[in-house]
Design a protein around this motif. Structure first.
Motif, short mmCIF file in Angstrom:
data_model
loop_
_atom_site.label_atom_id
_atom_site.label_comp_id
_atom_site.label_asym_id
_atom_site.label_seq_id
_atom_site.Cartn_x
_atom_site.Cartn_y
_atom_site.Cartn_z
N LEU A 84 -19.36 22.23 -5.11
CA LEU A 84 -20.36 23.68 -5.18
C LEU A 84 -20.18 24.76 -3.77
N ALA A 85 -20.19 24.65 -2.68
CA ALA A 85 -20.64 24.88 -1.85
C ALA A 85 -19.23 25.64 -1.01
N LYS A 86 -17.81 25.13 -1.59
CA LYS A 86 -16.82 25.04 -1.02
C LYS A 86 -16.97 27.39 -1.74
N GLY A 87 -15.62 27.23 0.23
CA GLY A 87 -15.53 28.51 -0.04
C GLY A 87 -16.57 29.38 1.09
N TRP A 88 -18.30 28.45 1.00
CA TRP A 88 -19.11 29.45 2.24
C TRP A 88 -18.88 30.23 3.32
N ALA A 89 -17.52 29.98 3.57
CA ALA A 89 -17.44 30.10 5.83
C ALA A 89 -17.14 31.45 4.81
N PRO A 90 -15.77 31.31 4.67
CA PRO A 90 -15.12 32.58 3.85
C PRO A 90 -16.38 33.54 3.31
N THR A 91 -16.91 33.52 2.66
CA THR A 91 -17.70 34.09 2.14
C THR A 91 -18.50 34.93 2.55
N PHE A 92 -19.20 33.67 3.65
CA PHE A 92 -20.76 34.79 5.02
C PHE A 92 -20.07 35.81 5.51
N PHE A 93 -19.07 34.83 6.37
CA PHE A 93 -18.13 36.11 6.86
C PHE A 93 -17.55 37.31 7.12
N ASP B 208 -12.86 47.22 2.29
CA ASP B 208 -12.12 46.04 1.76
C ASP B 208 -10.49 45.71 2.61
N ILE B 209 -9.92 46.34 3.16
CA ILE B 209 -9.60 46.18 4.75
C ILE B 209 -9.57 44.61 5.49
N ALA B 210 -11.82 45.36 5.66
CA ALA B 210 -12.22 43.86 6.51
C ALA B 210 -12.13 42.54 5.17
N LEU B 211 -12.89 42.90 4.68
CA LEU B 211 -13.08 41.64 4.05
C LEU B 211 -11.46 41.22 3.33
N SER B 212 -10.36 41.38 2.80
CA SER B 212 -8.99 41.01 1.89
C SER B 212 -9.24 39.94 2.50
N PRO B 213 -8.95 38.97 3.79
CA PRO B 213 -8.48 38.48 3.92
C PRO B 213 -9.33 36.73 3.96
N MET B 214 -10.68 37.17 4.30
CA MET B 214 -11.51 36.16 3.58
C MET B 214 -11.79 35.91 2.35
N GLU B 215 -11.51 37.08 1.74
CA GLU B 215 -11.43 36.64 0.17
C GLU B 215 -10.34 36.14 -0.23
N ALA B 216 -9.27 36.19 0.40
CA ALA B 216 -8.39 35.54 0.24
C ALA B 216 -8.28 33.73 0.54
N ILE C 268 -9.38 27.92 -1.57
CA ILE C 268 -10.23 26.94 -1.61
C ILE C 268 -11.20 26.63 -2.79
N GLN C 269 -11.71 27.65 -3.53
CA GLN C 269 -11.96 27.99 -4.37
C GLN C 269 -11.70 27.08 -6.16
N THR C 270 -10.05 27.63 -5.57
CA THR C 270 -9.52 27.81 -7.29
C THR C 270 -8.03 26.70 -6.99
N SER C 271 -7.89 26.11 -6.27
CA SER C 271 -6.42 25.46 -6.04
C SER C 271 -6.86 24.26 -5.68
N PRO C 272 -7.09 23.21 -6.13
CA PRO C 272 -7.82 21.87 -5.95
C PRO C 272 -6.68 21.14 -5.21
N GLY C 273 -7.16 20.92 -3.46
CA GLY C 273 -6.47 20.38 -2.67
C GLY C 273 -5.63 20.63 -2.22
N TYR C 274 -6.00 22.85 -2.37
CA TYR C 274 -5.17 23.20 -1.01
C TYR C 274 -5.57 23.40 0.39
N ALA C 275 -6.58 23.36 0.08
CA ALA C 275 -8.37 23.16 1.11
C ALA C 275 -9.79 23.12 1.43
N ASP C 276 -10.26 22.83 2.48
CA ASP C 276 -11.74 22.62 1.90
C ASP C 276 -12.75 23.39 2.98
N THR C 277 -11.40 23.79 3.32
CA THR C 277 -12.46 24.99 4.76
C THR C 277 -11.55 25.59 5.15
N LEU C 278 -12.42 26.82 5.41
CA LEU C 278 -11.77 27.97 5.80
C LEU C 278 -10.73 27.74 7.35
#
Length: 364
Positions: free
Chosen positions: A119-128, A177-185, A190-200
Motif C-alpha cells: 500500500l506504500a508503493k510510490g511514496w518516494a516519487p509522491t513525496f519528492f 507540473d513541469i516540476a511534478l511530471s518526472p516523479m508522477e511518471a 510503480i503503482q500500476t505496473s506489477p513487477g516493473y519496479a518497487d522503488t524510485l
C-alpha cells in the motif's frame, strides 16, 4: 528581464533615480506593495522586524514569497504522501477496473497480493514530486497574484478578483507540473505496473532506458489538463468560499476571530474547494494514470480506450482523497503562515475610490 518581473511583482519603486536638485528628498518606502485587500498599502519597515513587532516579513517581499514556497512544500509533500494507499487503489481502479472493482475490493486485492507494504508503493516519487509541485504552486501563486493585481490596478483587482485568482493559479500550476511530471511518471509506473519496479531508484533509470526523456514528460499535457483546472478551482473556490464564510456564516468579523477559529474556517473552505476540484479534474486524472501505465500510447488513444464511463471510474475515492487533501493542504499552509508570523491579509473589501465612484454614479 526576470529581475524586472520580480520588481513589478513586488511593486517596488525604482530607488536608483536621484531626486531633483531643488527638491527635498522624501523618505522612501522600500518594497511597497498594494495588497489585494482593498484600501490597504503595506510597506516594509526600514529595519528588520523583531519577534515583538508582529509580522516576520513584508507582504510581497522575496522573503515572503520564499516562505510561501516552503509552506507549499510542506502542505503538498506531507498530504500527498499521507494518502498514498488511497491514491494507489484509485490508480489501479482507473487502469484495471475488472480486477479492482471498488475501493474496498482494491484494498483487499492489494493486501492479498502485496501485503501491507504494498500500500506504500510510490511514496518516494509522491513525496519528492509533490513537494516540488507545492513549492511552485503556492509560491508562484502568491507572486502572480501580486504581479497581476499590480498590472490591472486596485479597483480592477477587486472587481475581477475571481479572474485574478484563476489567472494566477493557472500560471503557477503550468510551471508546477513541469516540476511534478518526472516523479508522477515514476509513481504511476510503480503503482500500476506489477513487477516493473518497487522503488524510485529502480523506476527512474528503467524509464529513461526504455523511453528516454519522453518517458518522464509524455503525460505532461494531460497533467496540465488535470492539474490546471484543479488548481484554478482549488485557489479561486477557496478564496471566494473564505470570503463567503466570513460574510454569511461566521458570526463575528475575521479580525475578532482567534487564530484557531480562522484555521477552522480555512479547513472548511479547503474541503469545499477540494470536492469541486476532484470533479473538474477527474477525467484527465484517469487519462494520466492510463497513459503512464501503457508505453507508446497517446492521451487521445487512452481516452478512447477508456470510454466515457471509464473516464469517471474511481471518482468517489478521489472526492474523498482530494477533499481531505485540499482541506489539509490549506490548513497546513495557513498554519505555517501563522507559525512563521507571516502577513495574512483578510478577505478583500471594496476600495474607497471604487466605493466613492459607485456612489457618485448612484450604483451603490
Amino acid at each position: 528581464m526576470f529581475s524586472s518581473f520580480l520588481t513589478r511583482a513586488m511593486c517596488q519603486n525604482n530607488t536608483s533615480s536621484a531626486p531633483p536638485k531643488n527638491e527635498t528628498p522624501q523618505p522612501q518606502q522600500m518594497g511597497m506593495v498594494q495588497s489585494l485587500v482593498a484600501g490597504r498599502t503595506i510597506a516594509a519597515a526600514l529595519t528588520a522586524p523583531t519577534p515583538s513587532e508582529g509580522d516576520s516579513c513584508e507582504f510581497g517581499s522575496m522573503h515572503y514569497f520564499a516562505l510561501c514556497g516552503l509552506g507549499g512544500v510542506l502542505s503538498c509533500g506531507i498530504t500527498h504522501t499521507a494518502v498514498v494507499p488511497l491514491d494507489l487503489v484509485k490508480c489501479r481502479i482507473q487502469v484495471d477496473p475488472a480486477k479492482y472493482k471498488s475501493v474496498f475490493n482494491g484494498f483487499k486485492v492489494t493486501l492479498r497480493e502485496d501485503g501491507a507494504r504494498g500500500l506504500a508503493k510510490g511514496w518516494a516519487p509522491t513525496f519528492f514530486g509533490y513537494s516540488a509541485q507545492g513549492l511552485c504552486k503556492f509560491g508562484l501563486y502568491e507572486v502572480f497574484k501580486v504581479f497581476y493585481s499590480g498590472l490591472i490596478g486596485e479597483e480592477n483587482a477587486f472587481i475581477y478578483r475571481t479572474w485574478l485568482y484563476l489567472g494566477a493559479s493557472a500560471t503557477a500550476e503550468f510551471f508546477a507540473d513541469i516540476a511534478l511530471s518526472p516523479m508522477e511518471a515514476a509513481k504511476v509506473k510503480i503503482q500500476t505496473s506489477p513487477g516493473y519496479a518497487d522503488t524510485l531508484r529502480v523506476a527512474w533509470p528503467k524509464i529513461y532506458q526504455e523511453e528516454g526523456l519522453n518517458g518522464f514528460y509524455k503525460s505532461l499535457v494531460p497533467l496540465w489538463m488535470r492539474q490546471i483546472p484543479y488548481t484554478m478551482m482549488k485557489f479561486a473556490c477557496f478564496e471566494r468560499t473564505v470570503e463567503l464564510l466570513y460574510r454569511y456564516v461566521v458570526p463575528k468579523p475575521r479580525s475578532e476571530c482567534s487564530k484557531s477559529e480562522q484555521l477552522v474556517v480555512t479547513f472548511a473552505a479547503g474541503y469545499i474547494a477540494g470536492v469541486f476540484c476532484a470533479i473538474v479534474s477527474h477525467p484527465a486524472d484517469t487519462v494520466v494514470s492510463k497513459l503512464n501505465q501503457e508505453k507508446g500510447s497517446t492521451a487521445l488513444e487512452a481516452a478512447k480506450k477508456l470510454g466515457m464511463a471509464g473516464l469517471w471510474k474511481g471518482l468517489m475515492p478521489r472526492i474523498v482523497m482530494i477533499g481531505t487533501l485540499t482541506a489539509l493542504q490549506w490548513f497546513i499552509y495557513d498554519a505555517f503562515k501563522v507559525a512563521m508570523r507571516m502577513p495574512r491579509p483578510p478577505p478583500p473589501e471594496m476600495p474607497e475610490s471604487l466605493k466613492k465612484r459607485l456612489q457618485a454614479e448612484g450604483k451603490l
